[in-house]
Scaffold this motif. Structure first.
Motif, PDB file in Angstrom:
ATOM      1  N   TYR A  43       0.831  -1.201   0.000  1.00  0.00           N
ATOM      2  CA  TYR A  43       0.000   0.000   0.000  1.00  0.00           C
ATOM      3  C   TYR A  43       0.868   1.253   0.000  1.00  0.00           C
ATOM      4  O   TYR A  43       1.860   1.329   0.718  1.00  0.00           O
ATOM      5  CB  TYR A  43      -0.900   0.029   1.243  1.00  0.00           C
ATOM      6  CG  TYR A  43      -2.202  -0.734   1.106  1.00  0.00           C
ATOM      7  CD1 TYR A  43      -2.217  -2.063   0.724  1.00  0.00           C
ATOM      8  CD2 TYR A  43      -3.406  -0.107   1.393  1.00  0.00           C
ATOM      9  CE1 TYR A  43      -3.416  -2.741   0.602  1.00  0.00           C
ATOM     10  CE2 TYR A  43      -4.615  -0.780   1.289  1.00  0.00           C
ATOM     11  CZ  TYR A  43      -4.619  -2.097   0.893  1.00  0.00           C
ATOM     12  OH  TYR A  43      -5.802  -2.775   0.792  1.00  0.00           O
ATOM     13  N   TYR A  69       0.339   5.787  -0.220  1.00  0.00           N
ATOM     14  CA  TYR A  69      -0.648   6.850  -0.001  1.00  0.00           C
ATOM     15  C   TYR A  69      -0.031   8.217  -0.309  1.00  0.00           C
ATOM     16  O   TYR A  69       1.164   8.420  -0.108  1.00  0.00           O
ATOM     17  CB  TYR A  69      -1.093   6.873   1.468  1.00  0.00           C
ATOM     18  CG  TYR A  69      -1.446   5.532   2.050  1.00  0.00           C
ATOM     19  CD1 TYR A  69      -0.458   4.675   2.519  1.00  0.00           C
ATOM     20  CD2 TYR A  69      -2.782   5.125   2.155  1.00  0.00           C
ATOM     21  CE1 TYR A  69      -0.778   3.446   3.074  1.00  0.00           C
ATOM     22  CE2 TYR A  69      -3.099   3.900   2.709  1.00  0.00           C
ATOM     23  CZ  TYR A  69      -2.102   3.063   3.161  1.00  0.00           C
ATOM     24  OH  TYR A  69      -2.425   1.848   3.700  1.00  0.00           O
ATOM     25  N   TYR A 111      -0.833  12.179   0.901  1.00  0.00           N
ATOM     26  CA  TYR A 111      -1.576  13.087   1.769  1.00  0.00           C
ATOM     27  C   TYR A 111      -1.136  14.515   1.497  1.00  0.00           C
ATOM     28  O   TYR A 111      -0.035  14.767   1.045  1.00  0.00           O
ATOM     29  CB  TYR A 111      -1.263  12.804   3.244  1.00  0.00           C
ATOM     30  CG  TYR A 111      -1.767  11.493   3.788  1.00  0.00           C
ATOM     31  CD1 TYR A 111      -0.969  10.353   3.771  1.00  0.00           C
ATOM     32  CD2 TYR A 111      -3.026  11.403   4.372  1.00  0.00           C
ATOM     33  CE1 TYR A 111      -1.422   9.158   4.307  1.00  0.00           C
ATOM     34  CE2 TYR A 111      -3.489  10.213   4.909  1.00  0.00           C
ATOM     35  CZ  TYR A 111      -2.678   9.098   4.872  1.00  0.00           C
ATOM     36  OH  TYR A 111      -3.138   7.915   5.416  1.00  0.00           O
ATOM     37  N   LEU A 142      -6.140  12.516   3.016  1.00  0.00           N
ATOM     38  CA  LEU A 142      -5.759  11.544   2.006  1.00  0.00           C
ATOM     39  C   LEU A 142      -6.211  11.990   0.623  1.00  0.00           C
ATOM     40  O   LEU A 142      -7.388  12.277   0.412  1.00  0.00           O
ATOM     41  CB  LEU A 142      -6.361  10.181   2.350  1.00  0.00           C
ATOM     42  CG  LEU A 142      -6.002   9.020   1.440  1.00  0.00           C
ATOM     43  CD1 LEU A 142      -4.516   8.717   1.527  1.00  0.00           C
ATOM     44  CD2 LEU A 142      -6.826   7.785   1.818  1.00  0.00           C
ATOM     45  N   PHE A 153       2.784  14.630   1.669  1.00  0.00           N
ATOM     46  CA  PHE A 153       3.469  13.493   2.267  1.00  0.00           C
ATOM     47  C   PHE A 153       3.029  12.199   1.596  1.00  0.00           C
ATOM     48  O   PHE A 153       1.849  11.978   1.344  1.00  0.00           O
ATOM     49  CB  PHE A 153       3.163  13.390   3.764  1.00  0.00           C
ATOM     50  CG  PHE A 153       3.831  14.448   4.587  1.00  0.00           C
ATOM     51  CD1 PHE A 153       3.125  15.564   5.005  1.00  0.00           C
ATOM     52  CD2 PHE A 153       5.169  14.331   4.936  1.00  0.00           C
ATOM     53  CE1 PHE A 153       3.737  16.550   5.756  1.00  0.00           C
ATOM     54  CE2 PHE A 153       5.790  15.310   5.692  1.00  0.00           C
ATOM     55  CZ  PHE A 153       5.075  16.427   6.097  1.00  0.00           C
ATOM     56  N   SER A 181       2.470   1.233   3.627  1.00  0.00           N
ATOM     57  CA  SER A 181       2.238   0.226   4.667  1.00  0.00           C
ATOM     58  C   SER A 181       2.322  -1.146   4.032  1.00  0.00           C
ATOM     59  O   SER A 181       2.075  -1.292   2.838  1.00  0.00           O
ATOM     60  CB  SER A 181       0.880   0.445   5.347  1.00  0.00           C
ATOM     61  OG  SER A 181      -0.183   0.315   4.443  1.00  0.00           O
ATOM     62  N   GLN A 187       1.457   3.228   9.050  1.00  0.00           N
ATOM     63  CA  GLN A 187       1.928   3.787   7.804  1.00  0.00           C
ATOM     64  C   GLN A 187       3.253   4.495   8.064  1.00  0.00           C
ATOM     65  O   GLN A 187       3.422   5.158   9.081  1.00  0.00           O
ATOM     66  CB  GLN A 187       0.907   4.781   7.237  1.00  0.00           C
ATOM     67  CG  GLN A 187      -0.408   4.116   6.873  1.00  0.00           C
ATOM     68  CD  GLN A 187      -1.427   5.085   6.308  1.00  0.00           C
ATOM     69  OE1 GLN A 187      -1.137   6.246   6.037  1.00  0.00           O
ATOM     70  NE2 GLN A 187      -2.640   4.597   6.117  1.00  0.00           N
TER      71      GLN A 187
END
Lengths: 114, 113
Positions: free
Chosen positions: A31, A33, A35, A45, A90, A94, A103
């Motif tokens: 995973y 992400y 942000y 998110l 950012f 994870s 995370q």
């Protein structure tokens, strides 16, 4: 291990310009992400990815696109930057993401849109 | 919608004292909580986590307490040091599919030497 790295660290754009933020992780995490962090607000998110070749929208996806062509990289694109996109971005990753787990965050990219 | 909030935006403590940072959450279905530390110009760094089947968890100099009855989370830092000065966020996994977290706005901790 470098963990999660982000490129560039800082960028200034003019309204309407485009750019791509690069996130890389060397932990073999599934995973990833993106942000954004704005003053007085918690991290929000933008998009996330549950594995190579997949992406999904988060809480604030408008104005951004993402791609996950390689497992270790997650790119965030701004096609036509707007002053409202001035923020600190950012990236995080994870291991599996399906269960509740930590995370790991990169150092951030500061973006100023004039 | 879900929300995570912190009671105090700033906290100043004397070096060597204990610090307590509080966090409220609104989603009773949240089952996982994390505390992050963010130093100036850096990304959030994991401190400690707790699952909803626990009410207390201890780490090195840190303790997290979870009160599900009042939906309250706290971070206790023992013998606070200058290096503890940072912004502290709580985050909750809010009962949705996947690993989506909701973050609080943060409390700025300043340690006075």
């Amino acid at each position: 291990n470098a963990g999660v790295t982000q490129t560039p660290k800082f960028r200034v754009l003019k309204t309407g310009q485009s750019m791509t933020l690069l996130c890389a992780q060397d932990m073999n995490h599934e995973y990833m992400y993106w942000y954004r962090q704005d003053p007085g607000m918690g991290l929000r998110l933008i998009h996330y990815s549950v594995g190579e070749g997949t992406t999904a929208k988060g809480e604030v996806p408008d104005g951004y696109n993402v791609s996950r062509l390689k497992k270790q990289n997650f790119l965030l694109g701004l096609e036509s930057a707007a002053p409202s996109q001035t923020s600190v971005y950012f990236c995080a990753s994870s291991p599996w993401g399906g269960a509740r787990e930590t995370q790991y965050f990169g150092p951030g990219t500061r973006l100023l849109v004039l | 919608g879900e929300s995570v909030g912190l009671h105090l935006p700033t906290l100043s403590v004397q070096e060597g004292d204990n610090s307590i940072i509080n966090c409220a959450y609104s989603n009773s279905a949240s089952d996982y909580f994390i505390w992050y530390k963010q130093e100036s110009g850096k990304g959030p760094q994991f401190i400690i986590d707790i699952r909803s089947n626990m009410d207390k968890r201890q780490g090195q100099r840190v303790t997290v307490l979870l009160n599900k009855t009042v939906k309250h989370l706290s971070l206790q830092i023992a013998a606070t040091q200058p290096g503890d000065s940072a912004v502290y966020f709580c985050a909750e996994a809010g009962g949705k599919a996947g690993n989506q977290f909701y973050f609080g706005t943060g409390t700025s901790l300043t340690v006075i030497p």
